[in-house]
Every structure is written in structure tokens, then in C-alpha cells.
Design an enzyme around this catalytic site. Structure first.
Site, PDB file in Angstrom:
ATOM      1  NE  ARG A 161      -3.659  -2.098   2.756  1.00 32.46           N
ATOM      2  CZ  ARG A 161      -3.437  -3.267   3.354  1.00 32.46           C
ATOM      3  NH1 ARG A 161      -2.254  -3.511   3.903  1.00 32.46           N
ATOM      4  NH2 ARG A 161      -4.392  -4.192   3.421  1.00 32.46           N
ATOM      5  CE  LYS A 187      -7.720  -1.051   5.683  1.00 34.33           C
ATOM      6  NZ  LYS A 187      -8.508  -1.327   4.444  1.00 34.33           N
ATOM      7  CG  HIS A 252      -4.823   0.445  -4.258  1.00 36.09           C
ATOM      8  ND1 HIS A 252      -4.225   0.374  -3.016  1.00 36.09           N
ATOM      9  CD2 HIS A 252      -5.874  -0.416  -4.199  1.00 36.09           C
ATOM     10  CE1 HIS A 252      -4.886  -0.481  -2.245  1.00 36.09           C
ATOM     11  NE2 HIS A 252      -5.881  -0.976  -2.949  1.00 36.09           N
ATOM     12  NE  ARG A 255      -3.093  -3.674  -1.256  1.00 36.57           N
ATOM     13  CZ  ARG A 255      -2.458  -4.421  -0.361  1.00 36.57           C
ATOM     14  NH1 ARG A 255      -1.143  -4.537  -0.416  1.00 36.57           N
ATOM     15  NH2 ARG A 255      -3.118  -5.053   0.593  1.00 36.57           N
ATOM     16  CG  HIS A 278      -6.243  -8.501   1.698  1.00 39.08           C
ATOM     17  ND1 HIS A 278      -6.202  -8.886   0.377  1.00 39.08           N
ATOM     18  CD2 HIS A 278      -6.064  -7.153   1.702  1.00 39.08           C
ATOM     19  CE1 HIS A 278      -6.010  -7.830  -0.385  1.00 39.08           C
ATOM     20  NE2 HIS A 278      -5.924  -6.768   0.401  1.00 39.08           N
ATOM     21  CE1 TYR A 287      -6.117  -4.677  -4.236  1.00 42.62           C
ATOM     22  CE2 TYR A 287      -7.607  -5.846  -2.769  1.00 42.62           C
ATOM     23  CZ  TYR A 287      -6.856  -4.737  -3.071  1.00 42.62           C
ATOM     24  OH  TYR A 287      -6.826  -3.675  -2.194  1.00 42.62           O
TER      25      TYR A 287
END
Length: 312
Positions: A161, A187, A252, A255, A278, A287
Site C-alpha cells: 500500500r 493496515k 494501488h 497492488r 488481508h 483483486y
């Protein structure tokens, strides 16, 4: 906007500010610096909206939140962006409710926009486009060329990220069991570590040139590079590489490309999920833009197994 800061038991501290309360709320959560900044902006925008309507945010109802959300959608903002803003606001009110400053969370009963877990609005890149982007970075000249290549190499090869990337320090680099590695805060404030590919490691070595401390990516003045600079870099390189739709790309996009290419190359979903940090595998699947490819239909695997058993 000035607003009372709640205390335990529902009492209000006179003269406190909403900003002070927001910092107390953020300090109670494990969040990355980027997420903290985003939550600050989201709460500040809500407080400004309330102030413009002479509405006490401690007495807002779900109808007020609905009106606010519809206004965001009319700007227009993507449903996922509106949902994210409301999610942060809901956490803010949850904290207020725990302090008994509000009776209930007004966001809880609000009409949040539906967000498909099967689709992402981010513009992705094909493997060939990622290669072209890296080639454009390799062709760069000037004092920032080595830094720019290292930035794009980490985005492409690790799928970081942008907030994780710009938060890196040189001291985060290391060697573990023979692997060049990098540690960072992901995150949700979770500590993460990833391997460096030979390509990314070489790009970093050339850029750092023996530097052993301080922010990893810096400007000419020595300040930490910010996420907006990385956005501009990706788009500029994409334009130079002749990539269609370069103006809609973002860090992104790399990513997305990381996850899609990894799955297309047969990397198990669980490994991609872990690499991307995640918590929910459904996020990783979003994704994986090749997941609807009929070549991957398990019906073929079942039929092939039947043939091997001599039953087909």
C-alpha cells in the site's frame, strides 16, 4: 468546530474540542499513520457538515447520517469511498457510546451504500504494462531517478500500500534466514514483514548507496516522500510508457497487478492474502481479476480426475 469532550459516566468536559476527542479515539486504536490521517479527515468533514447546519453531532440521528451520505454520493464519490467514510464515523460514534456521551450510534441505523466484494473500481495493470512502467523508471535521469525506480520496484514486486511504502525507514531493512527483507506497520497497526526480490533489493541498494538511517524515501530537502508524490510519479511514468488510461492510475493499480499476476501464476489464494495483509480472503479475491477465467473452472479438474480413474 469546538465541541464538548465526553468523560466516563456521560459527564462532559467544558471547553474541550472535538479535535481533542478525536485524538483520544484514535489513540485508543491500533492504526497506521495513513489510516489515522484518513479518519481525522472523515470526522472533520462530518463535524463541518453538522456545523453548517447548526446540528449538534452528539444529537445527530440516522436520518442526518443518511442525508450526509447522500450528499457524498452526489459529489460524486464511489460507493466504496462513502462506505469507508461512514465506517470511520461509525467507529467514532461507537467510542462515544462506550463513554455514554451518546445513547446510540446513529451510523448503525443509516443506509450505507452497497459495496460489491466481487469488484474493485481501481484501474489495474497487465504484467506487460507493469514491465513497461519499470522500463520507464529505469530510463529516468536526474537526481531522483534511482529513488523513483526503487519506489516503483517495491510497489510492483511487493504490492505494498502507498501508506506502507512512504512510512518505511532505512532501519526497516534486514536479512532473515538468507532472505533480504523489509518490516513495516500494515493496515490495522499490524506488524508485517516481506521479502525483497533481487530486483527490488538491487534498486534499493543503488538508491540508498550505503545510507543506514532516516526515512527510506526522501525528497531533495531530506523530507519524507508523501503519498501524493508517489501518485504523481506512477502517472508520469505510465504516461511516458505509453500506457492507456495513465491519468486514472494510482499506486494501488500496482497492488492490483501484484495480486492478479500472482494468482494467474498459480500462487495459492492464502499466500496472496498473507502477502497483501488481508484479514478477509474475500478482499483478496476482489483483486484477482482473472478468477472468472473459464480456464480455471474446477469442472475441468473434476473431469480430468474421472478420466484418470478410467470412469470417463
Amino acid at each position: 468546530m469546538s465541541s464538548p469532550v465526553p468523560r466516563q459516566g456521560g459527564a462532559l468536559a467544558v471547553g474541550g474540542s472535538a479535535e481533542e476527542f478525536t485524538e483520544a479515539w484514535l489513540g485508543n486504536r491500533r492504526l497506521s499513520a495513513h489510516t489515522r490521517d484518513a479518519y481525522r479527515r472523515d470526522v472533520a468533514a462530518w463535524l463541518a457538515w453538522c456545523a453548517a447546519r447548526d446540528l449538534d453531532p452528539l444529537r445527530a440521528s440516522f436520518l442526518d447520517v443518511n442525508a450526509y451520505a447522500r450528499g457524498l454520493e452526489a459529489r460524486p464519490l464511489a460507493p466504496a469511498s462513502v462506505a469507508r467514510k461512514l465506517s470511520g464515523l461509525s467507529s467514532w460514534y461507537d467510542f462515544l457510546a462506550k463513554l455514554r456521551a451518546v445513547e446510540a450510534n446513529p451510523v448503525g441505523g443509516a443506509d450505507r451504500p452497497p459495496v460489491s466484494r466481487d469488484h474493485s473500481a481501481t484501474v489495474g495493470l497487465s504484467p506487460e504494462e507493469v514491465d513497461a512502467l519499470l522500463t520507464a523508471a529505469e530510463a529516468g535521469t536526474g537526481p531522483a531517478a534511482a529513488r523513483n525506480l526503487a519506489v516503483v520496484a517495491l510497489l510492483a514486486d511487493l504490492g505494498l500500500r502507498v501508506g506502507e511504502l512512504v512510512g518505511l525507514d532505512v532501519a526497516d531493512l534486514g536479512v532473515e534466514r538468507g532472505h533480504r527483507s523489509v518490516r513495516f506497520v500494515g493496515k490495522g497497526g499490524r506488524p508485517r514483514r516481506r521479502v525483497l526480490t533481487p530486483y527490488a533489493a538491487a534498486a534499493l541498494d543503488a538508491y540508498l548507496a550505503g545510507r543506514v538511517d532516516g526515512p527510506m524515501f526522501v525528497t531533495a530537502s531530506g523530507a519524507r516522500v508523501d503519498r501524493h508524490s508517489v501518485f504523481r510519479l506512477v502517472r508520469r511514468l505510465a504516461r511516458e510508457a505509453g500506457i492507456e488510461g495513465w491519468a486514472r492510475l494510482s499506486p494501488h493499480s500496482l497492488r492490483h497487478a501484484f495480486a492478479t499476476t500472482a494468482r494467474a501464476e498459480g500462487v495459492p489464494l492464502e499466500d496472496v492474502q498473507d502477502a497483501m495483509g488481508h484479514a478477509d480472503p474475500r478482499t483478496t479475491r476482489r483483486y484477482d481479476r482473472d478468477r472468472h477465467n473459464l480456464d480455471r473452472d474446477p469442472a475441468y479438474t473434476i473431469a480430468a480426475a474421472r478420466v484418470r480413474r478410467g470412469a470417463g
